[in-house]
Enzyme design. Structure first.
Site, PDB file in Angstrom:
ATOM      1  N   ASP A 189      -6.535   0.503   0.309  1.00 38.61           N
ATOM      2  CA  ASP A 189      -6.690   0.816   1.728  1.00 38.61           C
ATOM      3  C   ASP A 189      -8.070   0.329   2.171  1.00 38.61           C
ATOM      4  O   ASP A 189      -8.768  -0.353   1.416  1.00 38.61           O
ATOM      5  CB  ASP A 189      -6.502   2.325   1.973  1.00 38.61           C
ATOM      6  N   LYS A 194       0.837  -1.200   0.000  1.00 33.33           N
ATOM      7  CA  LYS A 194       0.000   0.000   0.000  1.00 33.33           C
ATOM      8  C   LYS A 194       0.878   1.259   0.000  1.00 33.33           C
ATOM      9  O   LYS A 194       0.708   2.146  -0.836  1.00 33.33           O
ATOM     10  CB  LYS A 194      -0.932   0.002   1.217  1.00 33.33           C
TER      11      LYS A 194
END
Ligand code: SF4
Length: 210
Positions: free
Chosen positions: A139, A121
């Site tokens: 996310d 991420k």
């Protein structure tokens, strides 16, 4: 309707309503963004933005942070949650940036994820926002929304990332992520999503199941 069509409808909706969405973390250079993103795990961007001015004043670059003592960094990042791990990882990451990359932030997934505390991420945040490379940031908002809509059917962030990458043009990955996160904060919230005012409710799997 196939997933490609669904994805295009959603992308158009996002572009029409959150055209100017941007990264909500404050940063002025790649070093600041990688630190801020690493701090944002299980912490709001607002809180991170309150912490980072002090962090960057004390440690303006990777060289300074690499030589920081743990207690001083921990004191600054304490309100970010998981602060002991985050402080330790920030110093380790800075040391690796100095030792392997001359103090600069690298531009490949492999090199980024080799840094302490940097997962896919965070790496995709850097690749998209700094280096303008493809990579979908998965996310909590992207994970929730893509499942609700029916774009994916998985809890696995890597699988979601791979599937979304097939549905969204690479050049749009970064802005799509910012727009999707804005949509998740305003409309498709975790609790009580505002489905009645949502512009994609007619094609949403979750809404159809209500
Ligand atoms: S209809 Fe509801 S669940 Fe579906 S995308 Fe819109 S806000 Fe989210």
């Amino acid at each position: 309707m196939d997933k490609q069509q669904l994805s295009q409808i959603f992308e158009n909706y996002l572009a029409g309503n959150w055209a100017h969405a941007r990264c909500s973390l404050n940063y002025e250079n790649p070093f600041q963004l990688i630190c801020a993103t690493a701090l944002s795990a299980q912490c709001t961007d607002k809180r991170v933005n309150e912490i980072t001015p002090n962090l960057f004043r004390a440690y303006p670059d990777a060289f300074a942070l690499a030589n920081a003592d743990y207690d001083s960094v921990a004191a600054i990042v304490k309100s970010a949650g998981l602060y002991q791990t985050k402080a330790k990882n920030l110093i380790s990451m800075a040391k690796a940036l100095v030792e392997r990359h001359g103090g600069e932030v690298p531009d490949t997934m492999e090199e980024l994820t080799a840094l302490a505390g940097v997962g896919r991420k965070t790496a995709n945040v850097i690749l998209g926002n700094i280096w303008h490379r493809p990579g979908v940031v998965v996310d909590t908002h992207v994970k929730r929304i893509s499942n609700r809509l029916g774009l994916v059917n998985s809890d696995d962030p890597v699988k979601i990332e791979r599937e979304l990458e097939q549905l969204i043009d690479g050049e749009n990955h970064c802005i799509w992520g910012h727009r999707c996160i804005s949509f998740g904060r305003e409309i498709c919230t975790a609790k009580s999503p505002k489905c009645t005012i949502c512009g994609v409710k007619d094609v949403c799997k979750y809404y159809a199941s209500l």
